[in-house]
Design an enzyme around this catalytic site. Structure first.
Site, PDB file in Angstrom:
ATOM      1  NE  ARG A 112     -23.419 -23.528 -13.114  1.00 54.29           N
ATOM      2  CZ  ARG A 112     -22.241 -23.585 -14.227  1.00 54.29           C
ATOM      3  NH1 ARG A 112     -20.126 -24.002 -13.124  1.00 54.29           N
ATOM      4  NH2 ARG A 112     -21.753 -24.369 -15.340  1.00 54.29           N
ATOM      5  CB  THR A 133     -22.005 -15.034 -14.791  1.00 50.89           C
ATOM      6  OG1 THR A 133     -23.972 -15.223 -13.367  1.00 50.89           O
ATOM      7  CG2 THR A 133     -23.259 -13.325 -15.091  1.00 50.89           C
ATOM      8  CG  ASP A 138     -28.125 -28.731 -16.623  1.00 51.09           C
ATOM      9  OD1 ASP A 138     -28.335 -29.429 -16.189  1.00 51.09           O
ATOM     10  OD2 ASP A 138     -27.817 -27.977 -16.988  1.00 51.09           O
ATOM     11  CG  ASP A 195     -31.095 -29.262 -18.557  1.00 50.57           C
ATOM     12  OD1 ASP A 195     -31.925 -29.031 -17.948  1.00 50.57           O
ATOM     13  OD2 ASP A 195     -30.375 -28.536 -19.325  1.00 50.57           O
TER      14      ASP A 195
HETATM   15  C1  PRP Z   1     -26.281 -26.887 -10.923  1.00 49.28           C
HETATM   16  C2  PRP Z   1     -25.392 -28.096 -10.237  1.00 49.28           C
HETATM   17  C3  PRP Z   1     -25.337 -27.278  -9.132  1.00 49.28           C
HETATM   18  C4  PRP Z   1     -24.491 -26.248 -10.044  1.00 49.28           C
HETATM   19  C5  PRP Z   1     -22.653 -27.030  -9.929  1.00 49.28           C
HETATM   20  O1  PRP Z   1     -26.861 -26.560 -11.377  1.00 49.28           O
HETATM   21  O2  PRP Z   1     -27.273 -29.037  -9.922  1.00 49.28           O
HETATM   22  O3  PRP Z   1     -26.453 -26.774  -8.035  1.00 49.28           O
HETATM   23  O4  PRP Z   1     -25.007 -26.745 -11.402  1.00 49.28           O
HETATM   24  O5  PRP Z   1     -22.544 -25.866 -10.662  1.00 49.28           O
HETATM   25  P1  PRP Z   1     -21.854 -24.787  -9.405  1.00 49.28           P
HETATM   26  O6  PRP Z   1     -20.620 -25.759  -8.433  1.00 49.28           O
HETATM   27  O7  PRP Z   1     -20.249 -23.711 -10.651  1.00 49.28           O
HETATM   28  O8  PRP Z   1     -21.904 -23.752  -8.803  1.00 49.28           O
HETATM   29  P2  PRP Z   1     -28.122 -25.017 -11.339  1.00 49.28           P
HETATM   30  O9  PRP Z   1     -27.282 -24.136 -10.890  1.00 49.28           O
HETATM   31  O10 PRP Z   1     -27.600 -25.815 -13.499  1.00 49.28           O
HETATM   32  O11 PRP Z   1     -29.202 -26.016 -11.226  1.00 49.28           O
HETATM   33  P3  PRP Z   1     -30.155 -27.337 -11.756  1.00 49.28           P
HETATM   34  O12 PRP Z   1     -30.066 -28.268 -10.871  1.00 49.28           O
HETATM   35  O13 PRP Z   1     -32.203 -26.458 -12.183  1.00 49.28           O
HETATM   36  O14 PRP Z   1     -30.027 -27.766 -13.120  1.00 49.28           O
HETATM   37  N1  URA Z   2     -24.212 -28.471 -13.592  1.00 48.04           N
HETATM   38  C1  URA Z   2     -24.204 -29.377 -14.421  1.00 48.04           C
HETATM   39  O1  URA Z   2     -25.617 -29.818 -14.550  1.00 48.04           O
HETATM   40  N2  URA Z   2     -22.773 -29.549 -14.355  1.00 48.04           N
HETATM   41  C2  URA Z   2     -21.772 -29.370 -15.121  1.00 48.04           C
HETATM   42  O2  URA Z   2     -20.655 -29.821 -15.585  1.00 48.04           O
HETATM   43  C3  URA Z   2     -21.815 -28.121 -14.123  1.00 48.04           C
HETATM   44  C4  URA Z   2     -23.080 -27.662 -13.156  1.00 48.04           C
END
Ligand code: PRP
Ligand code: URA
Length: 242
Positions: free
Chosen positions: A136, A140, A234, A237
């Site tokens: 993500r 944005t 997150d 993280d």
């Molecule tokens: C996070 C999470 C989802 C997404 C959710 O991943 O694990 O994949 O955000 O958000 P959305 O429903 O608005 O699309 P991120 O892209 O932050 O990557 P990560 O898994 O590396 O933390």
């Molecule tokens: N991704 C996350 O890890 N947490 C949130 O709340 C939204 C997106």
């Protein structure tokens, strides 16, 4: 931008008098038939309380997340078809049961979704696991697809799509489009996640009415950065790097 408050409810077994049960915030209900929310038991609420707490350290975050993931996988497997299957017990009697019929695979949305792979493997030995790397955009909130590697015969399998956080639903929707482009019918996809937002669920379910969602909790909403509130921050993280 006031969101409706999530419901509070007494938590505990039915036989216990109401005044002996503590109250806690429980999942928001939604009106989509294809969304299954785990029962809001004291165990689940206590596990979610641990992982939502910003003071929970990484080792505990992993441990308690894994326990919730196990509950999600067990519930997800309940939605796969079974056929009648009778066995003979060691005392020579028969037991009329069922067995799963069909092929499955897991598909994790990297990175956070990979945290759910072990829970799936613990229940389904040597299960095949595909990966889709979607990130993500931090500004944005739009998802971007970088990579996928999926079993060749995925179109013949039930797919358990894994991602703990379901915020706007954009990442999950992009992953579903990848699966559909490889021939997986929508009604053979189960999306397992820990915490969802009501708006993410609504958008997603309107788009994919035949796909099943199994979640532990539907939260209050999204903040201005499209983070789930109250949420847990997150997930990736906290599981991998914090
Ligand atoms: C996070 C999470 C989802 C997404 C959710 O991943 O694990 O994949 O955000 O958000 P959305 O429903 O608005 O699309 P991120 O892209 O932050 O990557 P990560 O898994 O590396 O933390
Ligand atoms: N991704 C996350 O890890 N947490 C949130 O709340 C939204 C997106």
């Amino acid at each position: 931008n006031e969101k409706p408050q999530s419901p509070k409810q007494s938590v505990g077994p039915d036989y216990r008098p109401e005044k002996q049960k503590p109250t806690a915030t429980v999942s928001t209900e939604v009106s989509f038939d294809n969304v299954h929310i785990l029962p809001q038991t004291p165990q689940l609420i206590a596990l979610l309380t641990m992982i939502r707490d910003k003071n929970t350290d990484r080792a505990d975050f992993i441990f308690y997340s894994n326990r919730i993931i196990r509950l999600l996988v067990e519930e997800g497997l309940n939605h796969l078809p079974v056929v009648e299957h009778t066995v003979t017990t060691p005392v020579g009697r028969t037991y009329a049961g069922v067995m799963f019929q069909g092929k499955i695979c897991g598909v994790s949305i990297m990175r956070a979704g990979e945290a759910m792979e072990q829970g799936l493997r613990d229940c389904c030995r040597s299960v095949r696991i595909g990966k889709i790397l979607i990130q993500r955009d931090e500004e944005t909130s739009q998802p971007k697809l970088f990579y996928d590697k999926l079993p060749e015969d995925i179109a013949d399998r039930w797919v358990l799509l894994l991602d703990p956080m379901f915020a706007t639903g954009g990442s999950a929707a992009m992953a579903v489009e990848v699966l559909k482009s490889r021939g997986v019918p929508e009604d053979r996809i189960l999306f397992l996640n820990l915490i969802a937002s009501p708006e993410g669920v609504a958008n997603f379910c309107k788009k994919f009415p035949k796909l099943r969602v199994v979640t532990a909790f539907i939260d209050q909403g999204l903040d201005e950065k499209n983070y789930i509130i109250p949420g847990l921050g997150d997930f990736g993280d906290r599981f991998y790097t914090m």
